[in-house]
Design a protein around this motif. Structure first.
Motif, PDB file in Angstrom:
ATOM      1  N   MET A   1       0.851  -1.194   0.000  1.00  0.00           N
ATOM      2  CA  MET A   1       0.000   0.000   0.000  1.00  0.00           C
ATOM      3  C   MET A   1       0.890   1.248   0.000  1.00  0.00           C
ATOM      4  O   MET A   1       1.012   1.951   0.995  1.00  0.00           O
ATOM      5  CB  MET A   1      -0.914  -0.011   1.224  1.00  0.00           C
ATOM      6  CG  MET A   1      -2.004   1.050   1.201  1.00  0.00           C
ATOM      7  SD  MET A   1      -2.965   1.083   2.734  1.00  0.00           S
ATOM      8  CE  MET A   1      -3.770  -0.497   2.681  1.00  0.00           C
ATOM      9  N   LEU A   2       1.541   1.512  -1.125  1.00  0.00           N
ATOM     10  CA  LEU A   2       2.357   2.710  -1.258  1.00  0.00           C
ATOM     11  C   LEU A   2       1.545   3.796  -1.948  1.00  0.00           C
ATOM     12  O   LEU A   2       0.736   3.507  -2.838  1.00  0.00           O
ATOM     13  CB  LEU A   2       3.627   2.416  -2.050  1.00  0.00           C
ATOM     14  CG  LEU A   2       4.588   1.397  -1.426  1.00  0.00           C
ATOM     15  CD1 LEU A   2       5.815   1.228  -2.316  1.00  0.00           C
ATOM     16  CD2 LEU A   2       5.006   1.808  -0.024  1.00  0.00           C
ATOM     17  N   PRO A   3       1.752   5.048  -1.577  1.00  0.00           N
ATOM     18  CA  PRO A   3       0.950   6.137  -2.151  1.00  0.00           C
ATOM     19  C   PRO A   3       1.385   6.463  -3.578  1.00  0.00           C
ATOM     20  O   PRO A   3       2.507   6.173  -3.991  1.00  0.00           O
ATOM     21  CB  PRO A   3       1.249   7.309  -1.210  1.00  0.00           C
ATOM     22  CG  PRO A   3       2.625   7.020  -0.692  1.00  0.00           C
ATOM     23  CD  PRO A   3       2.718   5.519  -0.572  1.00  0.00           C
ATOM     24  N   GLU A   4       0.484   7.065  -4.330  1.00  0.00           N
ATOM     25  CA  GLU A   4       0.841   7.562  -5.651  1.00  0.00           C
ATOM     26  C   GLU A   4       1.832   8.715  -5.492  1.00  0.00           C
ATOM     27  O   GLU A   4       1.685   9.550  -4.586  1.00  0.00           O
ATOM     28  CB  GLU A   4      -0.406   8.040  -6.391  1.00  0.00           C
ATOM     29  CG  GLU A   4      -1.418   6.941  -6.695  1.00  0.00           C
ATOM     30  CD  GLU A   4      -0.848   5.889  -7.626  1.00  0.00           C
ATOM     31  OE1 GLU A   4      -0.002   6.259  -8.488  1.00  0.00           O
ATOM     32  OE2 GLU A   4      -1.225   4.706  -7.504  1.00  0.00           O
ATOM     33  N   PRO A   5       2.858   8.775  -6.349  1.00  0.00           N
ATOM     34  CA  PRO A   5       3.900   9.804  -6.194  1.00  0.00           C
ATOM     35  C   PRO A   5       3.354  11.220  -6.101  1.00  0.00           C
ATOM     36  O   PRO A   5       3.887  12.051  -5.340  1.00  0.00           O
ATOM     37  CB  PRO A   5       4.763   9.616  -7.448  1.00  0.00           C
ATOM     38  CG  PRO A   5       4.567   8.185  -7.817  1.00  0.00           C
ATOM     39  CD  PRO A   5       3.139   7.862  -7.466  1.00  0.00           C
ATOM     40  N   GLU A   6       2.294  11.508  -6.876  1.00  0.00           N
ATOM     41  CA  GLU A   6       1.782  12.894  -6.884  1.00  0.00           C
ATOM     42  C   GLU A   6       1.083  13.274  -5.587  1.00  0.00           C
ATOM     43  O   GLU A   6       0.782  14.456  -5.367  1.00  0.00           O
ATOM     44  CB  GLU A   6       0.849  13.102  -8.079  1.00  0.00           C
ATOM     45  CG  GLU A   6      -0.407  12.237  -8.072  1.00  0.00           C
ATOM     46  CD  GLU A   6      -0.215  10.897  -8.741  1.00  0.00           C
ATOM     47  OE1 GLU A   6      -1.242  10.246  -9.046  1.00  0.00           O
ATOM     48  OE2 GLU A   6       0.950  10.515  -8.979  1.00  0.00           O
ATOM     49  N   THR A   7       0.822  12.289  -4.722  1.00  0.00           N
ATOM     50  CA  THR A   7       0.131  12.587  -3.461  1.00  0.00           C
ATOM     51  C   THR A   7       1.094  12.746  -2.288  1.00  0.00           C
ATOM     52  O   THR A   7       0.668  12.973  -1.170  1.00  0.00           O
ATOM     53  CB  THR A   7      -0.867  11.472  -3.114  1.00  0.00           C
ATOM     54  OG1 THR A   7      -0.163  10.267  -2.769  1.00  0.00           O
ATOM     55  CG2 THR A   7      -1.811  11.212  -4.274  1.00  0.00           C
TER      56      THR A   7
ATOM     57  N   ALA B   1       3.803   4.101   5.448  1.00  0.00           N
ATOM     58  CA  ALA B   1       2.990   4.755   6.464  1.00  0.00           C
ATOM     59  C   ALA B   1       2.054   5.788   5.841  1.00  0.00           C
ATOM     60  O   ALA B   1       0.873   5.876   6.199  1.00  0.00           O
ATOM     61  CB  ALA B   1       3.892   5.421   7.505  1.00  0.00           C
ATOM     62  N   VAL B   2       2.570   6.562   4.892  1.00  0.00           N
ATOM     63  CA  VAL B   2       1.725   7.548   4.223  1.00  0.00           C
ATOM     64  C   VAL B   2       0.586   6.845   3.485  1.00  0.00           C
ATOM     65  O   VAL B   2      -0.573   7.273   3.543  1.00  0.00           O
ATOM     66  CB  VAL B   2       2.559   8.403   3.241  1.00  0.00           C
ATOM     67  CG1 VAL B   2       1.646   9.253   2.366  1.00  0.00           C
ATOM     68  CG2 VAL B   2       3.505   9.303   4.016  1.00  0.00           C
TER      69      VAL B   2
END
Length: 302
Positions: free
Chosen positions: A1-7, A80-81
């Motif tokens: 569950m890694l965030p999208e880079p733009e977020t 974590a993000v």
């Protein structure tokens, strides 16, 4: 569950002094106790209850949250993000460069300092009580698995923490099947494996893996094999040179050796049901490759 880079938002270290919010160290409690940024609280992202405990502690989803881990090449801060975004937190950022860059720039930390002891060296002895040697054999439509009791062994480590040599010897008379609930069927299978069709255990009661040259694997990360090991697998009075990948790491009381690999049993004289030897076997075919899973513990004294 890694965030999208733009977020993802990164906070420069120089801006931390004026940051008004919660500073969260997402590393392990052990790492946190050794070094952490002042006012940081520890919420390890790897723990299964992270997504329960964090909202309990900070129910307001608009809370300003700054997270940090060690930084590149690790991604605990990104994980974590991603989890916090999934939970609905809308004001989360990452400390640019993580704690490693923070410390490299000689910025202040609290904590006990590194608690890591120097790895032990010399000749370590196999802990047979903790060591597990697991096997898997297969045919066209099924497989069986079990364990073989370890008998003896050693691992020699140089002063730099590199493995020099080693050996794990197993007692073929103490081989068990774990997947058959019917004890008579399990005993029948083990009896066949112990016979001359397979490993001829009465004549050859021991088998072993001997570790030879161990070459570090470049850029190996924790949890992946970190050495390419040239060794010799011996059974039925025959020796098979083999190269495997292994994870060899220091632990509190010695070293641990992990490896999962397959070998061609026919190279050790185990010919029963082999399509290389017998024709038109059909459902009587037994796969030539056998898998071994070795988890070995070596200590200064057993």
């Amino acid at each position: 569950m890694l965030p999208e880079p733009e977020t993802i938002t990164f906070l420069p270290a120089d801006d931390l002094e004026t940051f008004e919010g919660i500073i969260v160290d997402v590393r392990t409690p052990e790492a946190y106790s050794e070094a952490y940024i002042e006012n940081a609280v520890n919420h390890p992202v790897y723990q299964v209850d992270f997504m329960e405990k964090f909202p309990e502690a900070y129910p307001d989803k608009s809370t300003k949250v700054l997270v940090y881990g060690d930084g590149d090449p690790y991604k605990a801060d990104l994980a974590a993000v991603g989890r916090l975004q999934f939970l609905g937190y809308t004001n989360v950022c990452i400390l640019e460069g993580g704690l490693s860059q923070w410390q490299a720039e000689s910025r202040p930390v609290l904590g006990s300092g590194s608690a890591s002891a120097a790895p032990v060296s010399g000749k370590l002895i196999l802990d047979t009580d903790r060591t597990k040697v697991r096997w898997v054999g297969r045919n066209l439509t099924n497989q069986h698995n079990g364990e073989i009791a370890s008998r003896s062994g050693f691992l020699e480590i140089d002063a730099s923490g590199n493995p020099l040599s080693g050996q794990v010897t197993v007692n073929m008379r103490q081989m068990v099947c774990l997947d058959l609930a019917d004890k008579s069927l399990a005993a029948g299978l083990i009896g066949h494996l112990a016979s001359s069709d397979f490993f001829e255990v009465e004549k050859y009661p021991e088998a072993s893996f001997e570790l030879g040259k161990a070459t570090p694997i470049e850029n190996a990360t924790y949890g992946l094999p970190n050495f390419s090991v040239s060794g010799v697998l011996s059974a039925r009075g025959l020796a098979l040179p083999i190269t495997i990948e292994a994870l060899i790491e220091p632990i509190q009381d010695g070293y641990v050796f992990q490896s999962v690999f397959s070998f061609d049993r026919t190279q050790l004289g185990v010919l029963y049901g082999s399509g290389r030897i017998f024709e038109r076997l059909g459902m009587h075919l037994v796969n030539d490759l056998v898998s071994l899973d070795i988890l070995a513990f070596f200590t200064v004294s057993k």
